[in-house]
Each structure stands twice: as structure tokens, then as C-alpha cells.
Design an enzyme around this catalytic site. Sequence first.
Site, short mmCIF file in Angstrom:
data_model
loop_
_atom_site.label_atom_id
_atom_site.label_comp_id
_atom_site.label_asym_id
_atom_site.label_seq_id
_atom_site.Cartn_x
_atom_site.Cartn_y
_atom_site.Cartn_z
N LEU B 74 0.80 -1.23 0.00
CA LEU B 74 0.00 0.00 0.00
C LEU B 74 0.83 1.27 0.00
CD1 LEU B 74 -3.04 -0.82 2.35
CD2 LEU B 74 -2.77 -1.28 -0.09
N ASN B 129 -11.03 -1.06 1.24
CA ASN B 129 -10.13 -2.20 1.04
C ASN B 129 -9.86 -2.83 2.40
OD1 ASN B 129 -8.13 -3.98 0.43
ND2 ASN B 129 -6.69 -2.48 -0.39
N CYS B 132 -6.42 -6.24 1.85
CA CYS B 132 -5.05 -6.23 1.35
C CYS B 132 -4.22 -7.23 2.15
CB CYS B 132 -4.41 -4.85 1.45
SG CYS B 132 -2.67 -4.88 0.98
N LYS B 173 -14.40 -4.22 -0.67
CA LYS B 173 -13.56 -5.15 -1.43
C LYS B 173 -13.19 -6.34 -0.56
CE LYS B 173 -9.88 -5.57 -4.74
NZ LYS B 173 -9.05 -4.83 -5.70
N THR B 274 -4.28 -6.92 -13.34
CA THR B 274 -2.96 -7.30 -13.84
C THR B 274 -2.83 -7.12 -15.35
OG1 THR B 274 -2.73 -8.82 -12.00
CG2 THR B 274 -1.32 -9.25 -13.89
#
Lengths: 269, 313
Positions: B74, B129, B132, B173, B274
Site C-alpha cells: 500500500l 479495502n 489487502c 472489497k 494485472t
Amino acid sequence: MKEKVFQESIKIIAKENLGADYFKLSLSSPKISHSAKPGQFVELRVSDANIPLLRRPLGVHRVEGNTFEVLCEIVGKGTELLSKKEPGDFLDVIGPLGNGFDCDLPSAARQLPILVAGGMGVAPLIFLAEKLAERKTKNSKFKIKVLIGAKTKSHILCEKEFKKLGCKVKIATDDGSRGFRGKATDLLKKELSTVSCQLATVYTCGPQAMLKAVAKLSGAHNLPAQVSLEAHMSCGFGACLGCVVDTKDGYKRVCKEGPVFWADDIIWG
Amino acid sequence: MKAKLSINIGKLKLKNPVMAASGTFGYAEEFSGFMDLKKLGAVVSKTITLRPRQGNPPPRTCETPAGMLNSIGLENPGLDAFINCKLPVLVKTGVPVIVSIASESGWPEFVELAGCLDKLKEVAAIEINISCPNIRSTKHKAQSVKLISQDPKATYEVVKAVRRATAKTLITKLSPNVTDITEMAMAAERAGSDAVSLINTVTGMSVDVATRQPKIACVTGGLSGPAIRPIAVRMVWEVYRKIKIPIIGMGGIMDTASALEFFMAGASAISIGTANFINPRAAAEIITGLERFLIKNKIKDIRQLIGSVKSEN
């Protein structure tokens, strides 16, 4: 100024095997060729399949008109696939990427470029030598010194090309099969002990351990040194933040702020 | 014939359901040379924390079969610098900006972040989020801390608290590193989340056998790319049957065909992650591809595809 980056499907127009596991590809792209600077790189997609997934970064080796060359060593599956490409094949290429070498010689008083290459590290340095050689004028004459380190005599790359440019080339091999038995950094140590080197600028590319040694030696002699770093990259254009290196100003992206850095900005772990 | 691609996520109206996933699109400027950013449905920022984070030590990424591991940790400039320097750049794309947020210190930081972002009209939505895998406790470097999204109760509490702090569209998420992702999705829905994003990366590890070193400095990292796509599609399908709020699906989407899998499994929108690294035009190509697919198959509205997989159970 925002530098232009291109993504193109590019035709391979020539391929040359250079012995050992080295080969060279000539790629036709007016856009990339005309905007590339020494030390910049391109990202090649070696396959349309998902393995290998990521692009492969390769330094721009030489530029001639509308074509540019990349030099590559087979080190894994990706580069092996690349080595099987033939003239006429197309490659998806992104480039030119990154910040290259600062080719402006600082001042008339600092006109002794010393280029130190380890193994594949010659790849971007030949392009640099060409640019530096262009700066020679009647009033400003200087000799570019090139120190090449290689495993054996069959791993020596670009010796002829450097000599053609009028560079003074010295060779070191690990096994002593050509030139000095030892490392390129041993050659640099000797070179820097001479009086004429007090006003040198050092440019280097090669394995990490060599770069660190070059940085240390240059620092000890108070000489500015530009190092071209290598890192695992996922994107190559600054998005993933994967390829960072520790510097005096915190982490920097090798692909974007680099790959060329001033040696004394890097924190050599 | 024209196909309708627009979709609503909470109050957020998207002209098409394709977004750039958090952490894979820089701050969009890196992509402006490759594609017309206006084509995107939305862009999700790199995750922001209250204070700046320098991120994890290198090497941070490595390639794996059909995928990659990352442990960026992060890295971000912190909320203030984000609002002053990065948000204006994101806004310039001309598409809705979804800001991803994470906390280094429990749910109050989430609330503070959401409260600050709530006041900004440039922020179209907030993605929390809570999944993570790359923030570690400082004491045990190699040991991941338990994620909020690995606990339905913690998920509920954080989403509920953030919900109170903002009227903006809220997206949660979720992590795939759980036994049953539907529990977390249901907790987020109950707490007032407008949508769920899934999946974040799958925790993984890779070893360099020549040196016996882990390939990334933090030992473990998050696996992404086509290697995780079947996991992601399965999870979207499972969650779709348990919740009413929209699902934003992601995980190894490389092209139109893989994007379609997610819609059919139950996603209302998708994020490209990605693939941006390998083909920076991927998102734009997928938007065009989806439209072509709909026209070719005489489907008037992409919403007809959502959850359309022909499964017996």
C-alpha cells in the site's frame, strides 16, 4: 515535458546470434527509434499466451535510422522464447521507457567518460558511447574509455563496435582467457589511480554487485557516476510500483525515475 | 442495433461496466499515452491511507505461472497529498473516480478517511479495502495479520461505521483467503454497502531454488492474473446467489471472453487489474469487445448477461 511512449506491433528485420547465449534483434519502428535515448528500455511481449505472463524489459542497444536493436541473453523461459523469434515475426513492444543516461558532459573540464560494462551491461552503453562520441568537436577532443568485464573471452560483447567509435577499450575476464584476469571493477580501480582520471564521469551497467562496487570506487574518488539498475518489473511504465529501489529520497521506481540514477543517490544495501 | 452497456452501482451511474482496478492503474496518468481514458466506465485509485506509506522493501513482485505475486504494501502519499496532487490527475480522465481506502489502525481511520472524501464532489464512490494481504505486523515480518475481510463481524462493523460517515456509493472489497466468502459479502450488504468487489489477490509464495530465498522480500504476497480467474469466477457465482447488491468482479480478466465469464457468473461490472501491466489498452479493448459480443448475439442490454450462466443448482 511529457515523454511520448508507444505501444506497437513491430517487425523483426534481422537477428544475429552472438555466441554464448547472446543474440541481437533489429526491430523496425520509426517512432521508438527516433525518440529513444541511451539508457532507456523497451518492454517486449514474448508470447500471446499467459505463460510467461509479463513483458520482458530490454535496454535499447543501438539505433540506426528507423530501426533499433536489442541485445539479449537467454536466462529463462521468456528470453528463450524470444530467441526463437525470426526475421519477419512481429513483437508487441512498448517504449521507449524510463530515464536514460544524462549525456550532457558537465563541462569542458569534465570530459573523460569512463564506461564500465559487466556482461550484458554493454547493451545500453554502446548507444551511450555513440551519443557521447557525437559531442566531439574540433575544440573538444576527448577519448571515451570503455572497461568490459566478461566471464570468458567468448562472452565479450561489442568490443569491435566500441573500437570503431574511437573508444579506448580494456577487457577483463573472470578466467583470464582474454585481457586482465579479474573484474571490470579491477580495471576501474587501476584506471582511477591515474592522474588523468581526476575529471572523469563514470557510466555503468551490469550486475548489481558490480554497480555497487563501481559506485563505491567512484565515490571514493569524488567522481560523478551514473548507474543503470536492473529490477524485476511487472509493467515497466510506472503503474505497479513493483520495481522500487531505496534512495536518499525514499523508494523510487526503477522503470520510471530510473533505470539510470546517480550512484550517490542510491542506498546500496 | 446498439447495445446498452450502462450500469448503476448504488448512486453511481457508469456508462459502461469496465473499471481499472485499484493498484494496477497508477494514478491513470501512466496510461494516458496508451488509450483514451474517457472510454473507461470508472477508475479506482491506488489504496489511500491517512498517513503516507513508503510500502514494502523490494523485491516486491515476481512472475508465477500465468500470474504474478506482489507485496507492494500500500505505498501511497497519504490522504492530504492524494487530494492535492493525485485526485486532480484522476479527475482529468473525465470518468468517475472511485477512491480506495485502507486503515493502518482499525475502523476509526476508515471513518476519518471516508468522512474527508465524502466532502469532495470529485469523488464518485468509495471502495473500502479490507482485504489487502500485504500489511504486516512489524513484529513478525513474515506473518500476515488477520484481515478484516476474514471475519464477518469485523466486516460488518467497519462497513457500518463507514456507512454512517458517507452518503456516497460504498463498495466493499473482499478477500478470497477465506473459507466462505458469501458470509463476508452478506455482512457487507447487511451493514449498508452498495456493492462488493471481489476478489482481492490470493495469498501465495514463490521460492528461488538456486538461492533458497523467497522471490519477494516479504516472503508471501498476493497472487493475481489469469492463474486466479477460476477462483474469482467461482466466488462471484457463489456470492451472486446470496446477496442483492451488485458485484464488481475481478481476478485475471485478460480479454473479452474472460470478462464475459464474470458477467455470466453474476457480476454487474468488472475491474481490469494485472492485464493493465501487460496490455495497457486491455480495458479499452474489452469495452469494445463486450459491445461487439452483445450486438453479435442480439442482446440489447448487458444486464441481461448478469448471472446468466446455465447452472443446475
